[in-house]
Design a protein around this motif. Structure first.
Motif: not given
Length: 476
Positions: A255-267, A292-299, A428-433
């Motif tokens: 929720s935090h990692d998706l919400k942060t770039p999405l909120t920035a995009i909307i703003t 947007s690229l950040r959100l794309k990488v996360l997804i 970072g997403s915390g998914l790398g490792l």
């Protein structure tokens, strides 16, 4: 405890009483035999001068006869003994008279059928005793204990038989002592059995931390199994608690990692709409592109980890030079490593190492680890990357000095959305490792993370075996 005896000691009480009655009825003749022996009038088959021969043979006959008599008495006593533990149930289950009364009360049936049933039961009983003797296991601890007790009992009976007629009183005293001993022994077993029941009830109620230290005697193997069950339950509960905690953290972090770039995009979309200055509009559009690229990488990372953990990822195995692949990844991220002011130290083989792997998944493994090093290493420190080859596998080790103090659990750092940066200030997403570990395991390898002080170490082991020879499905 009544059903705990061997079948040979579960005879009807009428039979046991009849045996005792027969023994007491012939007691006079047995006593006469003993007296005749003492007067040298029993089995005197040698001349009177052969005193030793005339003594040995009667003594041997005496021993055999009295052993047989006392063995029958001992058998009858053990058959009747369960009446003190089974009580009313003893007569209901074993008495022939009660069985006959119940049979008559229930209508009986033809006398011939009843007779045949009794004969059949006797035949079955005798067959069971015969089979039990044929399959007697002398190595079994229980059987050895029984034979030891029977042997001790034989020695005592033999010594009593040496007293002659007065030995009857000694035998009566011995019977009383034996009864007291057996009663005390069975009470001790009942107490130990209650201890096992208590421990079982505690486990059933979920009391997994209650120690099983009570002395349970012969039930010690059962107690040991209960300890193993307790340990297994504790481990399962611990894993379940960890799983629930991980799920909660996963939801929070996603929720935090998706919400942060999405909120920035909307703003920034709202800012672009209202902004008249073209330079600022361009700046806002650049920020939108980054977010947007950040959100794309996360997804994409979420999609990758989802496929990897569900074992639905398809692997395209091929022969690759793993040394060249690692060099290629390091070369591509050389600029990032230089910006992080890191000094690289390589210890790689001079020759090629050809391994059956999925090139894209293996590239992603190295990429995620190198990116992790460039983000979290302390500037102006050295990074060591080594590779060694054995007969069955290839081992890659990456070491770096952490910029922040390592306070996290190295066993959990490869879980999804677990980050070394607890404040989550770094990008970072915390998914790398987690992705790296999943891709390594999909290729039948292992990724082990360890730390010593601020030294962070990632150790990858990949097999050299052709995947077609592995029994595991390589496509998940």
């Amino acid at each position: 405890m009544g059903k705990g005896y061997p079948v040979i000691f579960q005879a009807p009480p009428e039979t046991a009483c009849l045996i005792c009655l027969i023994i007491f009825s012939v007691n006079r003749y047995l006593a006469g035999m003993v007296y005749a022996t003492t007067q040298h009038k029993f089995l005197q088959i040698l001349p009177k001068e052969a005193a030793i021969g005339n003594n040995i043979l009667p003594m041997a006959v005496n021993i055999i006869v009295w052993f047989f008599v006392f063995a029958l008495f001992y058998w009858a006593f053990i058959c009747i003994l369960p009446v003190f533990t089974m009580k009313k149930k003893y007569f209901q289950e074993r008495s022939l008279i009660v069985a006959f009364v119940v049979w008559v009360k229930n209508g009986g049936g033809r006398l011939r059928d009843g007779t045949e049933t009794v004969i059949g039961r006797i035949r079955t009983f005798l067959k069971r005793q015969y089979d039990a003797l044929l399959h007697l296991d002398f190595q079994d601890k229980t059987n050895r204990t029984i034979f030891r007790i029977v042997g001790i009992n034989f020695v005592i009976v033999f010594l009593i038989s040496l007293f002659g007629v007065t030995g009857i009183w000694a035998f009566a005293l011995y019977s009383v002592v034996l009864f007291v001993f057996l009663r005390r022994y069975f009470r001790k077993i009942q107490e130990q059995y209650k201890g096992i029941l208590k421990a079982t009830r505690a486990l059933a109620k979920g009391k997994l931390d209650e120690p099983l230290t009570e002395d349970v005697g012969i039930f010690a193997p059962v107690q040991e199994e209960l300890r193993r069950i307790q340990h297994g339950f504790q481990k399962a509960v611990k894993e379940e608690v960890k799983s629930e905690r991980t799920k909660t953290e996963l939801i929070t972090n996603v929720s935090h990692d998706l919400k942060t770039p999405l909120t920035a995009i909307i703003t920034y979309i709202d800012l672009v709409r209202t902004e008249q200055d073209e330079a600022k509009r361009k700046e806002y559009i650049d920020v939108l592109e980054r977010k947007s690229l950040r959100l794309k990488v996360l997804i994409e990372d979420l999609f990758e980890i989802s496929k990897a953990t569900s074992r639905s990822a398809t692997l395209q195995y091929m022969k690759i030079d793993i040394v060249d692949l690692l060099k290629q990844v390091c070369l591509e991220y050389e600029s990032d490593l230089q910006k992080a002011e890191l000094e690289m130290r390589f210890r790689l083989p001079d020759t090629k190492i050809i391994v059956w792997l999925d090139s894209q998944k293996t590239y992603r493994i190295f990429e995620n680890l190198i990116v992790n090093i460039s983000k979290y290493s302390m500037p102006h420190t050295r990074v060591y990357i080594s590779m060694t080859e054995s007969e069955d596998n290839v081992r890659i080790v990456m070491k770096n000095i952490s910029q922040e103090e390592i306070t996290f659990d190295t066993e959990e750092i490869t879980d999804r959305f677990v980050r070394g940066d607890a404040s989550r200030n770094t990008e970072g997403s915390g998914l790398g490792l987690a992705i790296a570990k999943s891709f390594v395991e999909l290729q039948h390898g292992s990724l082990r993370i360890s730390a010593e002080a601020d030294l962070f170490k990632a150790e990858i082991t990949l097999p050299k075996t052709d995947p077609s020879s592995l029994s595991t499905n390589t496509s998940g």
